[in-house]
Design a protein around this motif. Structure first.
Motif, PDB file in Angstrom:
ATOM      1  N   GLY A   1      26.251 -85.330  -1.852  1.00 49.59           N
ATOM      2  CA  GLY A   1      27.682 -84.744  -1.962  1.00 49.59           C
ATOM      3  C   GLY A   1      28.618 -85.281  -0.567  1.00 49.59           C
ATOM      4  O   GLY A   1      29.320 -84.741  -0.224  1.00 49.59           O
ATOM      5  N   MET A   2      27.943 -86.351  -0.058  1.00 43.60           N
ATOM      6  CA  MET A   2      28.728 -87.034   1.110  1.00 43.60           C
ATOM      7  C   MET A   2      29.907 -87.770   0.784  1.00 43.60           C
ATOM      8  O   MET A   2      31.001 -87.875   1.604  1.00 43.60           O
ATOM      9  N   ILE A   3      29.809 -88.274  -0.600  1.00 46.63           N
ATOM     10  CA  ILE A   3      31.131 -88.872  -1.135  1.00 46.63           C
ATOM     11  C   ILE A   3      31.250 -88.605  -2.611  1.00 46.63           C
ATOM     12  O   ILE A   3      30.045 -88.225  -3.233  1.00 46.63           O
TER      13      ILE A   3
ATOM     14  N   ASN B   1      36.114 -94.648   6.794  1.00 44.69           N
ATOM     15  CA  ASN B   1      36.122 -93.365   6.937  1.00 44.69           C
ATOM     16  C   ASN B   1      36.110 -92.582   5.842  1.00 44.69           C
ATOM     17  O   ASN B   1      36.987 -91.677   5.317  1.00 44.69           O
ATOM     18  N   PHE B   2      35.099 -92.867   4.614  1.00 47.38           N
ATOM     19  CA  PHE B   2      34.925 -92.475   3.272  1.00 47.38           C
ATOM     20  C   PHE B   2      34.046 -90.941   3.305  1.00 47.38           C
ATOM     21  O   PHE B   2      34.038 -90.447   2.209  1.00 47.38           O
ATOM     22  N   LEU B   3      33.654 -90.670   4.515  1.00 47.16           N
ATOM     23  CA  LEU B   3      32.627 -89.498   4.299  1.00 47.16           C
ATOM     24  C   LEU B   3      33.370 -88.253   3.792  1.00 47.16           C
ATOM     25  O   LEU B   3      34.545 -87.919   4.041  1.00 47.16           O
ATOM     26  N   GLN B   4      32.685 -87.392   2.758  1.00 51.31           N
ATOM     27  CA  GLN B   4      33.542 -86.485   2.155  1.00 51.31           C
ATOM     28  C   GLN B   4      33.621 -85.335   3.098  1.00 51.31           C
ATOM     29  O   GLN B   4      32.525 -85.006   3.848  1.00 51.31           O
ATOM     30  N   ASN B   5      34.564 -84.457   3.035  1.00 53.45           N
ATOM     31  CA  ASN B   5      34.771 -83.183   3.660  1.00 53.45           C
ATOM     32  C   ASN B   5      34.040 -82.074   2.966  1.00 53.45           C
ATOM     33  O   ASN B   5      34.646 -81.793   1.837  1.00 53.45           O
ATOM     34  N   SER B   6      33.129 -81.352   3.312  1.00 51.66           N
ATOM     35  CA  SER B   6      32.478 -80.350   2.759  1.00 51.66           C
ATOM     36  C   SER B   6      32.732 -78.977   3.455  1.00 51.66           C
ATOM     37  O   SER B   6      32.105 -77.930   3.186  1.00 51.66           O
ATOM     38  N   SER B   7      33.773 -79.013   4.371  1.00 52.53           N
ATOM     39  CA  SER B   7      34.051 -77.899   5.218  1.00 52.53           C
ATOM     40  C   SER B   7      34.925 -76.923   4.345  1.00 52.53           C
ATOM     41  O   SER B   7      36.020 -77.186   4.098  1.00 52.53           O
ATOM     42  N   GLU B   8      34.413 -75.683   3.681  1.00 48.69           N
ATOM     43  CA  GLU B   8      34.953 -74.591   2.945  1.00 48.69           C
ATOM     44  C   GLU B   8      36.352 -74.136   4.008  1.00 48.69           C
ATOM     45  O   GLU B   8      37.300 -74.021   2.939  1.00 48.69           O
ATOM     46  N   ASP B   9      36.298 -74.116   5.049  1.00 48.72           N
ATOM     47  CA  ASP B   9      37.553 -73.543   5.739  1.00 48.72           C
ATOM     48  C   ASP B   9      38.528 -74.420   5.643  1.00 48.72           C
ATOM     49  O   ASP B   9      39.643 -74.180   5.521  1.00 48.72           O
TER      50      ASP B   9
ATOM     51  N   PRO C   1      34.415 -82.204  -4.501  1.00 49.28           N
ATOM     52  CA  PRO C   1      34.935 -81.884  -5.533  1.00 49.28           C
ATOM     53  C   PRO C   1      34.641 -80.438  -6.129  1.00 49.28           C
ATOM     54  O   PRO C   1      35.245 -79.680  -6.700  1.00 49.28           O
ATOM     55  N   LYS C   2      33.224 -80.060  -6.012  1.00 47.17           N
ATOM     56  CA  LYS C   2      32.550 -79.014  -6.511  1.00 47.17           C
ATOM     57  C   LYS C   2      33.043 -77.724  -5.554  1.00 47.17           C
ATOM     58  O   LYS C   2      33.491 -76.658  -5.975  1.00 47.17           O
ATOM     59  N   ILE C   3      33.392 -77.898  -4.025  1.00 49.94           N
ATOM     60  CA  ILE C   3      33.845 -76.927  -3.224  1.00 49.94           C
ATOM     61  C   ILE C   3      35.128 -76.879  -3.815  1.00 49.94           C
ATOM     62  O   ILE C   3      35.779 -75.743  -3.626  1.00 49.94           O
ATOM     63  N   VAL C   4      36.158 -77.777  -3.992  1.00 55.89           N
ATOM     64  CA  VAL C   4      37.412 -77.781  -4.487  1.00 55.89           C
ATOM     65  C   VAL C   4      37.583 -77.029  -5.683  1.00 55.89           C
ATOM     66  O   VAL C   4      38.340 -76.110  -5.686  1.00 55.89           O
ATOM     67  N   ASN C   5      36.726 -77.282  -6.691  1.00 53.57           N
ATOM     68  CA  ASN C   5      36.864 -76.530  -8.007  1.00 53.57           C
ATOM     69  C   ASN C   5      36.518 -75.094  -7.590  1.00 53.57           C
ATOM     70  O   ASN C   5      37.283 -74.232  -8.259  1.00 53.57           O
TER      71      ASN C   5
ATOM     72  N   LEU D   1      36.662 -73.092  -5.094  1.00 52.86           N
ATOM     73  CA  LEU D   1      37.775 -72.511  -3.920  1.00 52.86           C
ATOM     74  C   LEU D   1      39.229 -72.003  -4.911  1.00 52.86           C
ATOM     75  O   LEU D   1      39.700 -71.174  -4.795  1.00 52.86           O
ATOM     76  N   VAL D   2      39.590 -73.325  -5.782  1.00 55.21           N
ATOM     77  CA  VAL D   2      40.801 -73.153  -6.477  1.00 55.21           C
ATOM     78  C   VAL D   2      40.375 -71.856  -7.542  1.00 55.21           C
ATOM     79  O   VAL D   2      41.602 -71.300  -7.723  1.00 55.21           O
ATOM     80  N   ASN D   3      39.497 -72.070  -8.148  1.00 60.48           N
ATOM     81  CA  ASN D   3      39.248 -71.113  -9.036  1.00 60.48           C
ATOM     82  C   ASN D   3      39.329 -69.672  -8.528  1.00 60.48           C
ATOM     83  O   ASN D   3      39.913 -68.691  -9.074  1.00 60.48           O
ATOM     84  N   ARG D   4      38.678 -69.616  -7.124  1.00 59.83           N
ATOM     85  CA  ARG D   4      38.766 -68.163  -6.514  1.00 59.83           C
ATOM     86  C   ARG D   4      40.097 -67.937  -6.470  1.00 59.83           C
ATOM     87  O   ARG D   4      40.554 -66.467  -6.579  1.00 59.83           O
ATOM     88  N   GLU D   5      40.789 -68.705  -5.905  1.00 64.30           N
ATOM     89  CA  GLU D   5      42.249 -68.327  -5.362  1.00 64.30           C
ATOM     90  C   GLU D   5      43.059 -67.943  -6.481  1.00 64.30           C
ATOM     91  O   GLU D   5      43.921 -67.246  -6.692  1.00 64.30           O
ATOM     92  N   PHE D   6      43.109 -68.837  -7.573  1.00 61.69           N
ATOM     93  CA  PHE D   6      43.800 -68.569  -9.036  1.00 61.69           C
ATOM     94  C   PHE D   6      43.371 -67.005  -9.355  1.00 61.69           C
ATOM     95  O   PHE D   6      44.322 -66.437  -9.886  1.00 61.69           O
ATOM     96  N   ASN D   7      42.380 -66.776  -9.590  1.00 60.64           N
ATOM     97  CA  ASN D   7      41.992 -65.642 -10.141  1.00 60.64           C
ATOM     98  C   ASN D   7      41.979 -64.271  -9.314  1.00 60.64           C
ATOM     99  O   ASN D   7      42.050 -63.171  -9.631  1.00 60.64           O
ATOM    100  N   LYS D   8      42.259 -64.611  -7.928  1.00 63.54           N
ATOM    101  CA  LYS D   8      42.492 -63.276  -7.100  1.00 63.54           C
ATOM    102  C   LYS D   8      43.916 -63.186  -6.970  1.00 63.54           C
ATOM    103  O   LYS D   8      44.138 -61.757  -6.644  1.00 63.54           O
TER     104      LYS D   8
END
Length: 476
Positions: free
Chosen positions: A380-382, A409-417, A462-466, A468-475
């Motif tokens: 999940g790093m890239i 600087n390709f490392l993937q951002n996995s910070s939910e905040d 991408p998994k975290i984005v998917n 969180l977007v689902n959560r935001e849309f559905n709430k």
């Protein structure tokens, strides 16, 4: 009346020796016409042949790979005929005592049905010169004269054009994998003659066979046999007598055409070659050659399916290039992700090799580097998209994945905040997707995910984005 098609194939395969069969001239393809010649291959008076030991070795190797018996006592014969491409007016070949006999190839048709096609014999012989027909006359290039061949003669066990191409493809893959020939049909290294006849369905008696000469592609082979089958059926049903003859396939007119009456064996007046001694093969030599045979392609297919859980189709694609199969296996073993290994090798890496005309042996990175890239993605790093950019740079520069990731600087951002802040900003700037989603347009959520990934330049997980977007849309 229903008719059955009966096919036997005679396949001529140029062996990948450095020198010709009976002299020291080069076998290299191309070159200036008549530059790879000497008194022996030009059959000048007093020139005597000496057999190339490597030719015997390669023939035995082919016989073992094709499940043949190796005949320990063998000899060369003269096949007499007058033709401009044969400078001696005879060809040194094998007639009564071929080196290999009674083998088989197992083929599988499109329905998954398996069948053994028998191999009558494999014998050694020399190739003829090449004729070039021009308006001014016929030219002869003797560079090919004396190049070593094996002729693989099948039994008349083939019943459909599809079976013939399955047999020929498998034969080609086996011989290429054991290193005896490059089997390049476009260079004439593999040439196929077909003997074809028809008989009433259920009959055991063979019909009169017609030979189709020098078919040089799998597609042409099937088309020629399909045409010839229909031609013979029409001829028989109209009362015409089928005669034994040699025909050729006319690609432009999609039909076979008569070349000449077919010769019988007695027409060639075979007799033992007096300038060469008998060939005696020891058990020790056969065993030594047997040990040089690598894992055969279709054994590798079965093992890949079992060990790496790849599909039969994927395994068969890989063994078309044994270097690719080896690259895959090393990557799959180390990464423990065979599917990813296959997808990268047959996807982006193959694409780049085709675009740049680079062979697998010339790649600037190793399986270990691809393993490193796969591990970065799996952790999940890239993302896969970033992976494509990295593989393109690896292809050009040979740099290691970790070097490219650090440099760019390709490392993937996995910070939910952090990702959530970006999502809220993108949603505020683009309210329409949420509105569309509430109105029943479910695809709007994918559009929003795309906007977020674009905003993060593909660096957000991408998994975290998917999620969180689902959560935001559905709430909301």
């Amino acid at each position: 009346m229903e008719y059955e098609l009966v096919i036997g194939l005679e396949v001529h395969v140029e062996l990948s020796t450095k020198t010709k069969m009976y002299c020291g001239c080069s076998t290299e393809f191309g070159g200036e016409p008549n530059s790879h010649v000497c008194p022996i291959c030009l059959a000048l008076p007093g020139a005597l042949p000496r057999i190339n030991k490597k030719v015997i070795e390669y023939t035995i190797k082919s016989g073992i790979a094709l499940n043949c018996s190796i005949n320990k006592k063998s000899r060369m014969d003269r096949k007499n005929y007058f033709y401009p491409d044969c400078p001696k007016n005879y060809q040194i070949t094998q007639h009564r005592f071929p080196l290999c006999s009674d083998g088989y190839i197992e083929v599988e048709n499109s329905e998954g049905e398996k069948k053994k096609i028998g191999i009558e014999r494999i014998h050694m012989e020399e190739d003829a010169a090449k004729l070039i027909h021009t308006k001014a006359g016929t030219l002869i290039n003797y560079n090919r004269a004396g190049v070593p061949l094996i002729e693989v003669v099948s039994k008349p066990d083939i019943r459909t054009p599809e079976e013939s191409t399955c047999y020929l493809q498998k034969l080609k893959n086996i011989l290429r994998s054991i290193g005896v020939s490059n089997c390049k049909m476009e260079q004439g290294s593999l040439r196929c003659d077909g003997n074809i006849s028809i008989r009433p369905k259920g009959s055991r008696k063979f019909g009169v066979k017609v030979e189709i000469k020098n078919v040089n592609s799998f597609k042409a082979l099937e088309k020629a046999f399909e045409y010839e089958y229909l031609r013979q059926v029409r001829a028989v049903e109209s009362g015409e007598k089928i005669v034994q003859e040699t025909r050729r396939w006319n690609e432009s007119k999609n039909r076979t055409e008569v070349m000449r009456a077919k010769e019988q064996a007695r027409d060639y007046r075979y007799f033992p070659e007096g300038d060469l001694t008998a060939i005696n093969i020891s058990n020790e030599w056969i065993d030594k050659i047997r040990k040089t045979i690598p894992e055969l392609p279709y054994d590798k297919v079965e093992r890949f399916i079992k060990e790496y859980n790849v599909s039969k189709h994927d395994a068969e694609v890989l063994i078309l290039n044994m270097r690719a199969a080896d690259f895959f296996e090393k990557t799959a073993k180390l990464s423990r992700n065979p599917k990813a290994a296959f997808n990268w090798i047959m996807g982006d890496i193959s694409r780049l090799m085709n675009e740049k005309s680079v062979s697998l042996s010339k790649l600037k990175f190793k399986p270990e580097d691809l393993v490193s890239l796969i591990r970065f993605i799996d952790s999940g790093m890239i993302s896969n998209n970033i992976g494509t950019e990295i593989i393109e740079e690896m292809f050009v520069s040979g740099a290691k994945p970790e070097e490219i990731i650090e440099k760019r600087n390709f490392l993937q951002n996995s910070s939910e905040d952090e990702i959530l802040k970006i999502i809220k900003k993108v949603m505020k700037d683009n309210p329409k997707p949420l509105e569309d989603y509430k109105n029943g347009k479910k695809r709007a959520i994918k559009f929003m995910i795309g906007l977020v990934m674009k905003e993060t330049k593909g660096k957000a997980n991408p998994k975290i984005v998917n999620d969180l977007v689902n959560r935001e849309f559905n709430k909301n």
